[in-house]
Enzyme design. Structure first.
Site, PDB file in Angstrom:
ATOM      1  N   SER A 122       3.499  -2.038  10.328  1.00 31.51           N
ATOM      2  CA  SER A 122       4.960  -1.965  10.509  1.00 31.51           C
ATOM      3  C   SER A 122       5.693  -3.264  10.164  1.00 31.51           C
ATOM      4  CB  SER A 122       5.306  -1.510  11.931  1.00 31.51           C
ATOM      5  OG  SER A 122       4.798  -0.204  12.161  1.00 31.51           O
ATOM      6  N   GLU A 126      -6.986   4.439   7.820  1.00 31.09           N
ATOM      7  CA  GLU A 126      -6.779   5.870   7.550  1.00 31.09           C
ATOM      8  C   GLU A 126      -8.037   6.472   6.925  1.00 31.09           C
ATOM      9  OE1 GLU A 126      -3.049   5.540   5.440  1.00 31.09           O
ATOM     10  OE2 GLU A 126      -2.107   4.921   7.318  1.00 31.09           O
ATOM     11  N   ASN A 183       0.858  -1.186   0.000  1.00 27.76           N
ATOM     12  CA  ASN A 183       0.000   0.000   0.000  1.00 27.76           C
ATOM     13  C   ASN A 183       0.896   1.239   0.000  1.00 27.76           C
ATOM     14  OD1 ASN A 183      -1.862   2.003   0.457  1.00 27.76           O
ATOM     15  ND2 ASN A 183      -2.301   1.427   2.585  1.00 27.76           N
ATOM     16  N   LYS A 187      -0.009   4.214  -0.220  1.00 30.02           N
ATOM     17  CA  LYS A 187      -0.730   5.365   0.355  1.00 30.02           C
ATOM     18  C   LYS A 187      -0.555   6.593  -0.558  1.00 30.02           C
ATOM     19  CE  LYS A 187       0.350   3.492   4.854  1.00 30.02           C
ATOM     20  NZ  LYS A 187       0.064   3.572   6.264  1.00 30.02           N
ATOM     21  N   GLY A 221       2.290   2.310  10.612  1.00 30.08           N
ATOM     22  CA  GLY A 221       3.173   3.456  10.402  1.00 30.08           C
ATOM     23  C   GLY A 221       3.891   3.928  11.660  1.00 30.08           C
ATOM     24  N   HIS A 258      -9.491   0.740   4.879  1.00 28.41           N
ATOM     25  CA  HIS A 258      -8.226   1.041   5.566  1.00 28.41           C
ATOM     26  C   HIS A 258      -8.511   1.992   6.721  1.00 28.41           C
ATOM     27  CE1 HIS A 258      -4.171   2.409   6.387  1.00 28.41           C
ATOM     28  NE2 HIS A 258      -3.749   1.341   5.731  1.00 28.41           N
ATOM     29  N   GLU A 288      -5.217  -5.135  10.684  1.00 25.98           N
ATOM     30  CA  GLU A 288      -4.223  -4.082  10.870  1.00 25.98           C
ATOM     31  C   GLU A 288      -4.512  -3.318  12.167  1.00 25.98           C
ATOM     32  OE1 GLU A 288      -2.347  -2.953   6.903  1.00 25.98           O
ATOM     33  OE2 GLU A 288      -4.126  -1.709   7.091  1.00 25.98           O
TER      34      GLU A 288
HETATM   35  C1  PEP Z   1      -0.782   0.066   5.883  1.00 28.41           C
HETATM   36  O1  PEP Z   1      -0.832   1.202   5.481  1.00 28.41           O
HETATM   37  O2  PEP Z   1      -1.650  -0.730   5.546  1.00 28.41           O
HETATM   38  C2  PEP Z   1       0.337  -0.335   6.758  1.00 28.41           C
HETATM   39  C3  PEP Z   1       0.305  -1.502   7.312  1.00 28.41           C
HETATM   40  O3  PEP Z   1       1.353   0.587   6.919  1.00 28.41           O
HETATM   41  P1  PEP Z   1       2.806   0.323   7.583  1.00 28.41           P
HETATM   42  O4  PEP Z   1       3.319  -0.979   7.025  1.00 28.41           O
HETATM   43  O5  PEP Z   1       3.630   1.491   7.176  1.00 28.41           O
HETATM   44  O6  PEP Z   1       2.587   0.228   9.064  1.00 28.41           O
END
Ligand code: PEP
Length: 252
Positions: A215, A97, A11, A13, A175, A95, A169
């Protein structure tokens, strides 16, 4: 090893430029990726066609969002039909976000998911709890509540569920550099599979890929990948780096 094909999504983003995204594509094209892993990358919508036109066909491309209406007067939106027309075969939905920053409710996410599946897209469907919810032992209740909203839209139709990859997640791990422990992740993945078994069907529970996201990097992916109910990853930050290839190849 389970019979579920391991799945790694990237992703991007709202990151990247024509130059940096071309470099990511070039790196993926030149890498030997584990043939037993399904790889899907999700660039920002502006770059979807650039990526699809240059990326090797072994890797599929996903949008990061889609609208739940046919083409028409919806300024600023992209339709499932337009994605299919452009050979963009997947979309991320739900997601955190978008759920948190843009206020997308369970009902909106479920409606978009149902519509996308009906239009033939695969959906990387995201769920997860906040730190506050984890600390008050609500993790499983939150995630299964999100799943219940999805089931209201899809019912128990195995064909519909076969188009879904669930991405667990934890919001506190996205992040932040704080990855869930292998045990924390496995416990929630097992709970999700158990919920699918009870509430959809044993066959759907057995077949559905459940990804961990939060992460993930080239260092922590190997141990996470060994867990019985972790069938892949949704990778944010690290998907912009060459180390994404090491995550895809975590079993090699
Ligand atoms: C994501 O945006 O789905 C995600 C898991 O981000 P990150 O790996 O940067 O934590």
């Amino acid at each position: 090893m389970s019979s579920r094909k391991f799945f790694v999504g990237g992703n991007f983003k709202m990151n990247g430029t024509i130059k940096s995204i071309k470099a990511i594509v070039e790196n993926l094209n030149q890498s030997n990726l584990d043939q037993n892993v399904e790889v899907v990358v999700a660039p920002p919508s502006l770059y979807l066609l650039l990526v699809r036109d240059h990326l090797k066909p072994q890797i599929e491309v996903a949008a990061q969002n889609v609208y739940d209406q046919p083409d028409g007067a919806f300024t600023g939106e992209i339709s499932a039909h337009q994605l299919s027309d452009s050979n963009i075969t997947w979309t991320i939905l739900g997601h955190s976000e978008r759920r948190t920053l843009l206020g997308e409710s369970d009902a909106v996410v479920s409606s978009k998911t149902k519509y996308s599946i009906n239009q033939g897209l695969g959906v990387i469907w995201c769920c997860g709890e906040t730190l506050e919810q984890r600390e008050s032992n609500q993790t499983v209740a939150v995630v299964t509540g999100q799943l219940a909203a999805l089931k209201e839209a899809l019912g128990t139709d195995a064909a519909a569920w076969s188009k879904i990859v669930v991405a667990y997640e934890p919001i506190w791990a996205i992040g932040t550099g704080k990855v869930a422990t292998t045990e924390q992740a496995q416990d929630v993945h097992a709970a999700i599979r158990g919920w699918l078994k009870e509430n959809v069907s044993p066959a759907v529970a057995e077949a559905t890929r459940i990804l961990y996201g939060g992460s993930v990097n080239d260092k922590n992916c190997k141990d996470l990948a060994k867990q019985a109910d972790i069938d892949g990853f949704l990778v944010g930050g690290a998907s912009l780096k060459p180390a994404f290839v090491d995550i895809v190849n975590c079993h090699l």
